[in-house]
Design a protein around this motif. Structure first.
Motif, PDB file in Angstrom:
ATOM      1  N   UNK A  25       0.825  -1.213   0.000  1.00 44.68           N
ATOM      2  CA  UNK A  25       0.000   0.000   0.000  1.00 44.68           C
ATOM      3  C   UNK A  25       0.856   1.258   0.000  1.00 44.68           C
ATOM      4  N   UNK A  26       1.991   1.231   0.688  1.00 49.90           N
ATOM      5  CA  UNK A  26       2.854   2.409   0.712  1.00 49.90           C
ATOM      6  C   UNK A  26       3.541   2.617  -0.631  1.00 49.90           C
ATOM      7  N   UNK A  27       3.982   1.542  -1.270  1.00 51.43           N
ATOM      8  CA  UNK A  27       4.588   1.702  -2.603  1.00 51.43           C
ATOM      9  C   UNK A  27       3.571   2.285  -3.576  1.00 51.43           C
ATOM     10  N   UNK A  28       2.333   1.798  -3.512  1.00 55.55           N
ATOM     11  CA  UNK A  28       1.293   2.348  -4.370  1.00 55.55           C
ATOM     12  C   UNK A  28       1.059   3.821  -4.047  1.00 55.55           C
ATOM     13  N   UNK A  29       0.982   4.154  -2.753  1.00 57.23           N
ATOM     14  CA  UNK A  29       0.738   5.546  -2.353  1.00 57.23           C
ATOM     15  C   UNK A  29       1.896   6.454  -2.768  1.00 57.23           C
ATOM     16  N   UNK A  30       3.129   5.971  -2.648  1.00 60.97           N
ATOM     17  CA  UNK A  30       4.277   6.804  -2.992  1.00 60.97           C
ATOM     18  C   UNK A  30       4.346   7.073  -4.498  1.00 60.97           C
ATOM     19  N   UNK A  67      11.908   7.998  -1.306  1.00 60.76           N
ATOM     20  CA  UNK A  67      10.728   7.161  -1.088  1.00 60.76           C
ATOM     21  C   UNK A  67      10.892   6.369   0.210  1.00 60.76           C
ATOM     22  N   UNK A  68      12.095   5.872   0.479  1.00 61.99           N
ATOM     23  CA  UNK A  68      12.359   5.137   1.723  1.00 61.99           C
ATOM     24  C   UNK A  68      12.170   6.013   2.952  1.00 61.99           C
ATOM     25  N   UNK A  69      12.634   7.262   2.879  1.00 58.17           N
ATOM     26  CA  UNK A  69      12.448   8.191   4.009  1.00 58.17           C
ATOM     27  C   UNK A  69      10.956   8.464   4.231  1.00 58.17           C
ATOM     28  N   UNK A  70      10.208   8.696   3.155  1.00 56.99           N
ATOM     29  CA  UNK A  70       8.771   8.944   3.277  1.00 56.99           C
ATOM     30  C   UNK A  70       8.045   7.722   3.838  1.00 56.99           C
ATOM     31  N   UNK A  71       8.414   6.531   3.375  1.00 56.47           N
ATOM     32  CA  UNK A  71       7.796   5.316   3.887  1.00 56.47           C
ATOM     33  C   UNK A  71       8.150   5.083   5.354  1.00 56.47           C
ATOM     34  N   UNK A  75       5.480   4.856   8.270  1.00 59.47           N
ATOM     35  CA  UNK A  75       5.466   3.651   9.096  1.00 59.47           C
ATOM     36  C   UNK A  75       5.594   3.972  10.571  1.00 59.47           C
ATOM     37  N   UNK A  76       6.462   4.916  10.921  1.00 56.93           N
ATOM     38  CA  UNK A  76       6.638   5.310  12.320  1.00 56.93           C
ATOM     39  C   UNK A  76       5.364   5.951  12.861  1.00 56.93           C
ATOM     40  N   UNK A  77       4.734   6.833  12.079  1.00 58.25           N
ATOM     41  CA  UNK A  77       3.483   7.465  12.505  1.00 58.25           C
ATOM     42  C   UNK A  77       2.382   6.426  12.703  1.00 58.25           C
ATOM     43  N   UNK A  78       2.301   5.454  11.797  1.00 58.43           N
ATOM     44  CA  UNK A  78       1.281   4.420  11.912  1.00 58.43           C
ATOM     45  C   UNK A  78       1.557   3.512  13.109  1.00 58.43           C
ATOM     46  N   UNK A  79       2.796   3.235  13.409  1.00 65.94           N
ATOM     47  CA  UNK A  79       3.154   2.433  14.578  1.00 65.94           C
ATOM     48  C   UNK A  79       2.760   3.157  15.863  1.00 65.94           C
ATOM     49  N   UNK A  80       2.957   4.483  15.905  1.00 68.90           N
ATOM     50  CA  UNK A  80       2.527   5.254  17.082  1.00 68.90           C
ATOM     51  C   UNK A  80       1.012   5.221  17.231  1.00 68.90           C
ATOM     52  N   UNK A  81       0.268   5.332  16.112  1.00 71.76           N
ATOM     53  CA  UNK A  81      -1.188   5.231  16.175  1.00 71.76           C
ATOM     54  C   UNK A  81      -1.605   3.853  16.702  1.00 71.76           C
TER      55      UNK A  81
END
Length: 185
Positions: A25-30, A67-71, A75-81
């Motif tokens: 999903x992140x690759x698609x979003x990026x 792209x790796x930095x954005x992912x 990922x970090x924000x989603x892990x905190x959620x």
């Protein structure tokens, strides 16, 4: 009218991804972002030896880094959620539940009068439709609830809905008077 389907659970999930769905999903979003898609096309064209005037990896490496930095940030924000959701789901509330002495033929009124029901601390994620919840002053509300009784002046409860709509002022809620009289004990 009821459809016979079970009610939804009182379990919160605000994280967007699971462990398995994150990378696809992140690759698609990026790469749905116009700039990233453009540089991906340029990088693919530069990897063809006859078309490239520069090195083969001059565009793909910086693109993958960004792209790796954005992912990683997403990922970090989603892990905190996910961690906050887990903490919220594991909070406790006082719920009226049957104890060992209650039987099916007991009506609720006699079961409560005979002491077959008691306040039990359960996790918020285990609260079900129809549970009676006891809240005290300044406690967060664990689910969508209908107010049955309030000990406030004139039987009014004051609710802060800042987590829902951002407003910090208190809203007054009053229970239905016939129900509040029955639930006063």
């Amino acid at each position: 009218e009821r459809t016979g389907k079970p009610y939804t659970e009182n379990w919160i999930r605000s994280s967007r991804y699971s462990f398995w769905s994150f990378f696809p999903r992140q690759l698609f979003a990026q790469f749905t972002k116009l700039a990233n898609f453009y540089f991906l096309i340029i990088a693919i064209l530069q990897m063809i030896p006859g078309l490239s005037t520069t090195g083969t990896y001059t565009t793909i490496v910086p693109l993958l880094i960004f792209v790796g930095i954005s992912m990683g940030k997403e990922g970090f924000d989603d892990w905190r959620r996910y961690r906050l959701d887990k903490e919220e789901n594991n909070s406790y509330a006082s719920v009226l539940r049957a104890t060992d002495g209650a039987t099916d033929e007991d009506t609720e009124g006699t079961a409560v009068a005979n002491g077959y029901y008691d306040w039990v601390q359960i996790k918020w994620q285990e609260i079900r439709v129809g549970d009676v919840i006891k809240l005290h002053r300044d406690e967060p509300i664990p689910a969508d609830i209908a107010l049955l009784h309030a000990n406030g002046p004139n039987g009014v409860a004051f609710i802060e809905t800042m987590a829902l709509d951002g407003e910090t002022n208190l809203k007054n809620k009053a229970p239905c008077q016939p129900v509040a009289k029955v639930c006063s004990t």
